[in-house]
Design a protein around this motif. Structure first.
Motif, PDB file in Angstrom:
ATOM      1  N   ALA A  26       0.851  -1.196   0.000  1.00  0.00           N
ATOM      2  CA  ALA A  26       0.000   0.000   0.000  1.00  0.00           C
ATOM      3  C   ALA A  26       0.883   1.241   0.000  1.00  0.00           C
ATOM      4  O   ALA A  26       2.076   1.184   0.303  1.00  0.00           O
ATOM      5  CB  ALA A  26      -0.917   0.020   1.232  1.00  0.00           C
ATOM      6  N   MET A  27       0.285   2.368  -0.345  1.00  0.00           N
ATOM      7  CA  MET A  27       0.978   3.641  -0.227  1.00  0.00           C
ATOM      8  C   MET A  27       1.142   3.996   1.235  1.00  0.00           C
ATOM      9  O   MET A  27       0.275   3.734   2.057  1.00  0.00           O
ATOM     10  CB  MET A  27       0.176   4.740  -0.938  1.00  0.00           C
TER      11      MET A  27
ATOM     12  N   TYR B  42       5.610   3.451  -8.406  1.00  0.00           N
ATOM     13  CA  TYR B  42       4.460   2.932  -7.658  1.00  0.00           C
ATOM     14  C   TYR B  42       3.792   4.054  -6.858  1.00  0.00           C
ATOM     15  O   TYR B  42       2.563   4.199  -6.864  1.00  0.00           O
ATOM     16  CB  TYR B  42       4.895   1.807  -6.714  1.00  0.00           C
ATOM     17  N   CYS B  43       4.608   4.846  -6.187  1.00  0.00           N
ATOM     18  CA  CYS B  43       4.059   5.929  -5.369  1.00  0.00           C
ATOM     19  C   CYS B  43       3.328   6.961  -6.232  1.00  0.00           C
ATOM     20  O   CYS B  43       2.250   7.441  -5.851  1.00  0.00           O
ATOM     21  CB  CYS B  43       5.169   6.594  -4.566  1.00  0.00           C
TER      22      CYS B  43
ATOM     23  N   ASN C 247       1.840   6.393  -9.064  1.00  0.00           N
ATOM     24  CA  ASN C 247       0.583   5.782  -9.481  1.00  0.00           C
ATOM     25  C   ASN C 247      -0.442   5.773  -8.358  1.00  0.00           C
ATOM     26  O   ASN C 247      -1.644   5.967  -8.584  1.00  0.00           O
ATOM     27  CB  ASN C 247       0.837   4.350  -9.960  1.00  0.00           C
ATOM     28  N   GLN C 248       0.029   5.539  -7.140  1.00  0.00           N
ATOM     29  CA  GLN C 248      -0.886   5.533  -6.003  1.00  0.00           C
ATOM     30  C   GLN C 248      -1.446   6.929  -5.716  1.00  0.00           C
ATOM     31  O   GLN C 248      -2.633   7.076  -5.397  1.00  0.00           O
ATOM     32  CB  GLN C 248      -0.174   4.993  -4.765  1.00  0.00           C
TER      33      GLN C 248
ATOM     34  N   ALA D 237      -4.165   7.350  -8.034  1.00  0.00           N
ATOM     35  CA  ALA D 237      -5.319   6.523  -7.680  1.00  0.00           C
ATOM     36  C   ALA D 237      -6.139   7.149  -6.558  1.00  0.00           C
ATOM     37  O   ALA D 237      -7.372   7.039  -6.548  1.00  0.00           O
ATOM     38  CB  ALA D 237      -4.848   5.123  -7.269  1.00  0.00           C
ATOM     39  N   TYR D 238      -5.459   7.812  -5.619  1.00  0.00           N
ATOM     40  CA  TYR D 238      -6.168   8.448  -4.509  1.00  0.00           C
ATOM     41  C   TYR D 238      -6.663   9.847  -4.850  1.00  0.00           C
ATOM     42  O   TYR D 238      -7.397  10.444  -4.059  1.00  0.00           O
ATOM     43  CB  TYR D 238      -5.268   8.508  -3.270  1.00  0.00           C
TER      44      TYR D 238
END
Length: 328
Positions: free
Chosen positions: A39-40, A72-73, A75-76, A79-80
């Motif tokens: 998870a982030m 990844y971060c 992209n997260q 996403a949020y």
């Protein structure tokens, strides 16, 4: 613009780190894990995600490494729904923070990889690139001050935000492993606190800033009388006392069956800010923040566990209510 005016504007620029969290599934010990939940993470990113989930706007200012974890971060954050126009990807040996922590309370273990952390490379140029007039308040957590160039950049962000009329919201969030010494941390965090309009910290953090646990509460009260509009002095399971120039408001907590000890402070900040933005009174805002904290510690992950407004309202409807607040 007063502190409350800025918070009610609902547009936050959040300064500080984003990272990746790994947690063994099934409440396993890390050394026996065969499967991980990803998870982030990162306190500032968690706060930003919580704000967005509760209907506010939040943009992050930080640095990430040019690798799979950094991507990844990014992209997260997308996403949020957290703005990342001011998240800079950097080359070199610095790496985005990685945290491995267990979804268990008893004998809980956390391992934080912040050696040569990418977020500490945030520069004065990074914060000067922000148009602060597009925001209504600035939030940061204490880790951003632990090392340069991030420390100097964060103080510069404070200066620029103040010139634009934005209130400063500061979560003390003292993590000893990030600092060169306790003496440096006490000095720098005290300087940051003196510049802030809203300060949130626990009894140990205020005691640390004041030079002794027995002096922490007096330090919180003093800040509310001299520089800050709101000071929240958290006392763990005993609740919190919130100080303003004219009031002293004790509040309790919402007991919950915790599955981990992490993420509560980030969720508290998001819930507290969101409630103030909705023009709720100070005591109600503190209690809604406390409810958010209870929700997050009862679920795996930090950012994924942050409630939205419907989840928060459902929790408050179903929960029997908070405990009594601390006494004088």
């Amino acid at each position: 613009m007063t502190a409350l005016d800025g918070i009610k504007g609902g547009k936050f620029i959040v300064v500080g780190r984003v990272g990746m969290d790994l947690s063994p599934t099934d409440r396993a010990q890390t050394e026996h894990a065969t499967d991980m939940f990803v998870a982030m993470g990162g306190s500032s990113a968690n706060i930003a995600a919580g704000l967005v989930k509760l209907g506010l706007n939040a943009d992050l200012v930080t640095c990430v490494s040019d690798d799979a974890v950094g991507r990844y971060c990014l992209n997260q954050l997308d996403a949020y729904g957290v703005g990342r126009a001011h998240v800079r990807t950097i080359q070199g040996e610095e790496r985005t923070s990685l945290a491995v922590y267990e979804t268990r309370v008893e004998d809980h273990q956390s391992v934080i990889y912040r050696n040569n952390a990418a977020d500490f490379q945030m520069s004065v140029e990074d914060v000067e690139a922000v148009d602060y007039t597009q925001f209504t308040a600035l939030i940061t957590a204490g880790t951003v001050f632990a090392s340069d160039p991030s420390r100097t950049a964060a103080f510069r962000a404070f200066d620029l935000a103040k010139k634009a009329g934005l209130p400063i919201i500061f979560d003390v969030d003292y993590r000893p492993y990030s600092w060169p010494s306790a003496e440096v941390a006490a000095d720098v965090l005290s300087r940051a606190g003196a510049l802030s309009d809203v300060i949130v910290g626990n009894d140990e953090e205020f005691g640390f800033m004041a030079g002794g646990m027995d002096k922490g509460r007096a330090k919180a009260r003093e800040l509310s009388q001299t520089s800050a509009a709101i000071v929240v002095y958290k006392m763990g399971q005993h609740g919190a006392v919130t100080y303003t120039a004219t009031d002293e408001i004790p509040t309790g907590i919402y007991p919950a069956e915790a599955v981990k000890p992490t993420g509560a402070g980030d969720s508290f900040m998001a819930g507290f800010m969101a409630a103030l933005a909705e023009n709720r009174d100070l005591k109600t805002a503190i209690l809604r923040g406390s409810a958010c904290a209870s929700i997050v510690v009862a679920k795996p992950g930090c950012a994924p566990a942050m409630p939205d407004t419907a989840q928060l309202d459902a929790f408050l409807t179903d929960h029997p209510g908070p405990t009594a607040g601390p006494t004088q």
